[in-house]
Design an enzyme around this catalytic site. Structure first.
Site, short mmCIF file in Angstrom:
data_model
loop_
_atom_site.label_atom_id
_atom_site.label_comp_id
_atom_site.label_asym_id
_atom_site.label_seq_id
_atom_site.Cartn_x
_atom_site.Cartn_y
_atom_site.Cartn_z
CB VAL A 17 3.02 -15.08 48.95
CG1 VAL A 17 1.93 -16.03 48.47
CG2 VAL A 17 2.50 -13.66 49.00
CE LYS A 106 1.05 -6.99 42.85
NZ LYS A 106 0.75 -7.36 44.20
CD GLU A 130 -8.52 -16.57 41.50
OE1 GLU A 130 -9.13 -17.30 40.75
OE2 GLU A 130 -8.77 -15.33 41.59
N GLY A 135 -5.57 -10.78 45.62
CA GLY A 135 -5.01 -11.66 46.66
C GLY A 135 -5.81 -12.94 46.84
CG ASP A 202 -0.56 -3.18 43.55
OD1 ASP A 202 0.14 -4.19 43.41
OD2 ASP A 202 -1.69 -3.21 44.08
CE LYS A 206 -2.98 -6.06 43.14
NZ LYS A 206 -3.02 -5.45 44.48
N GLY A 309 -1.56 -10.11 51.88
CA GLY A 309 -1.24 -10.88 53.09
C GLY A 309 -0.69 -12.24 52.69
#
Ligand code: NDP
Ligand code: HSE
Length: 453
Positions: A17, A106, A130, A135, A202, A206, A309
């Protein structure tokens, strides 16, 4: 016309990222500056190894291993290192140095969110995140801002791309879990160690973030009920298809009343579940994510897109950067976290859902009635029952202690869908049917969410 001084941006991390954030910031700097009303100057990029190969070319002079010094000269710090430490320490340093912070972390927010939000509030700094759930999908801002005047009752999402990719392959291609996971790894969706994805960690992080926002209540990740999807079999997926369902790993956050105590609270849970193929979440394929929100006034809302991604997630990070930079230019207190409701966090025992059970039983007269009786004894009402009979080797029945094994070598598969039942009632029912003489085995137990197909 831009009159404000350049804002100094520090980037921590230049991986999947971070490298895309650096590229887009350098390529589209003028356009972003026009939106902000001030220039955005990337003053440095902190990494572990300045000589490591990068996805994008970041000017060598910007790379540093001295994150602390970089942070202290910045107006906005973008944290994209991941993990708990030193990310936590660096974010606190940024806040206490007067910077606003943008993060996609996260894991950190789900475990240390309140500490970071408190630190930011004390000095009037802002923490934007955000990218931390969904994502590229705008979901944090809609929950925090757009729906701030409404009452959210339920958030149900597919928030992990890797597991959705695997379950989708199993459903559409008839793939096995192992093969689908191998393809997800090859395509770069799954981590080298995919445990956090397939075991639901994961998604639970979230879920904690989404539940906290939706219900104005700090929900720690430890309070999220979590079940992974490694036990979902190809046979379960096929059985779901036949019944008009699809299996998805869902993160569900809801406001409900505990039937035992009458107390209203919040439950957050992550587990595989069946949903009708007509539900909007059933149409979420590949590694895509989607979050379905039900609010009192707005009704049903659906947010869909790339949940992971590098470049996709960079979009969400840069959106936060523009917000943080605008606040620097225009001043003002920012949005702030709202945990005013402080609702009790309820356990999974407060949840009632429908269930689908698949049982292999001896095909004997009266067995169906006996099994139905076990459900009824535990207060679990049967909505639908499907039976298929298949031949079985006598040894299978003998091993299960089923009666009449030699003379009647048949088993039947019973697929039972229940009406809503509590977790406790269902567990007791499963325990009772498992030890019933006529039951060879309990093949699977899956929750069913949403309407009947
Ligand atoms: P990567 O593992 O690809 O990159 C991490 C980067 O951080 C690397 O450049 C690494 O440096 C640097 N780094 C790690 N530790 C340190 C340290 N102690 N000091 C300095 N630099 C350090 O991570 P991603 O880009 O995939 O993820 C970043 C964050 O974004 C995570 O919080 C993740 O959860 C979140 N996120 C990621 C998504 C994705 O699709 N990848 C989607 C949504 C959120 P070096 O390169 O030298 O090793
Ligand atoms: N491993 C995560 C996923 C990345 O598969 O969705 C995004 O958080």
């Amino acid at each position: 016309m831009i009159e404000y001084r350049n804002l100094r941006i520090a980037l921590l991390g230049a991986g999947s990222v971070g490298s895309q954030v650096a590229r887009l910031l350098l390529e589209h700097g003028d356009e972003l500056a026009a939106r902000v009303g001030a220039g955005l100057e990337l003053i440095g990029v902190a990494v572990r190894d300045v000589d490591a190969p990068r996805d994008t070319s970041i000017p060598r002079h910007l790379l540093t291993t001295d994150a602390a010094t970089l942070i202290q000269s910045a107006d906005v710090v973008i944290e994209l290192m991941g993990g708990i430490e030193p990310a936590r320490e660096y974010i606190l340093l940024a806040i206490n140095s007067g910077a606003d912070v943008v993060t996609g972390n996260k894991a950190l927010l789900a475990t240390h969110g309140p500490e970071l939000f408190d630190a930011a509030e004390q000095v009037g700094a802002q923490l934007y995140y955000e990218a931390a759930a969904g994502g590229a999908i705008p979901i944090i801002r809609p929950l925090r801002d757009s729906l701030a005047g409404d009452r959210v009752n339920r958030v149900m999402g597919i928030v992990n791309g890797t597991t959705n990719f695997i379950l989708d392959r199993m459903d559409v291609e008839g793939d096995t879990f192992e093969n689908a996971l191998a393809i997800a790894t090859e395509l770069g969706y799954a981590e080298a160690d995919p445990t956090a994805d397939v075991e639901g960690y994961d998604a639970a992080q979230k879920a904690a973030i989404l539940a906290s926002l939706a219900f104005h209540t700090a929900v720690p990740v430890e309070a999220v009920h979590r079940e992974g999807m490694t036990s979902v079999t190809a046979a379960q997926v096929v059985a779901a298809q036949k019944a008009g369902y699809v299996v998805k790993l869902l993160a569900i956050c809801e406001r409900l009343t505990d039937p035992e105590t009458g107390v209203e609270g919040v439950v957050a849970r992550v587990h595989p579940a069946l949903i009708s193929r007509r539900h909007p979440l059933a149409a979420v394929h590949d590694a895509k994510n989607a979050v379905f929100v039900q609010a009192e006034a707005a009704g049903d809302l659906m947010f869909y897109g790339a949940g992971a991604g590098g470049v996709e997630t960079a979009s969400a990070v840069l959106g936060d950067l523009v917000s943080a930079a605008r606040r620097h230019v225009a001043g003002g207190p920012g949005v702030g976290e709202s945990t005013h409701a402080n609702l009790p966090i309820l356990g999974i025992g407060a949840v009632s859902t429908r269930y689908q059970l698949t049982l292999i039983v001896a095909d004997q007269p009266g067995v169906l009635a006996q099994i139905a009786g076990v459900f009824s004894e535990h207060g679990v009402s049967v909505e639908a029952l499907q039976q298929t009979v298949q031949p079985a080797a006598p040894s299978v029945l003998a091993a299960a202690g089923a009666p009449g094994q030699a003379s009647e070598p048949l088993t039947a598969t019973l697929v039972i869908v229940t009406h809503e039942a509590s977790d406790a009632a269902l567990s007791a029912t499963v325990a009772a049917v498992s030890s019933h003489d006529a039951v060879v085995r309990v093949e699977s137990v899956l929750r069913v969410e949403g309407d009947t197909p």
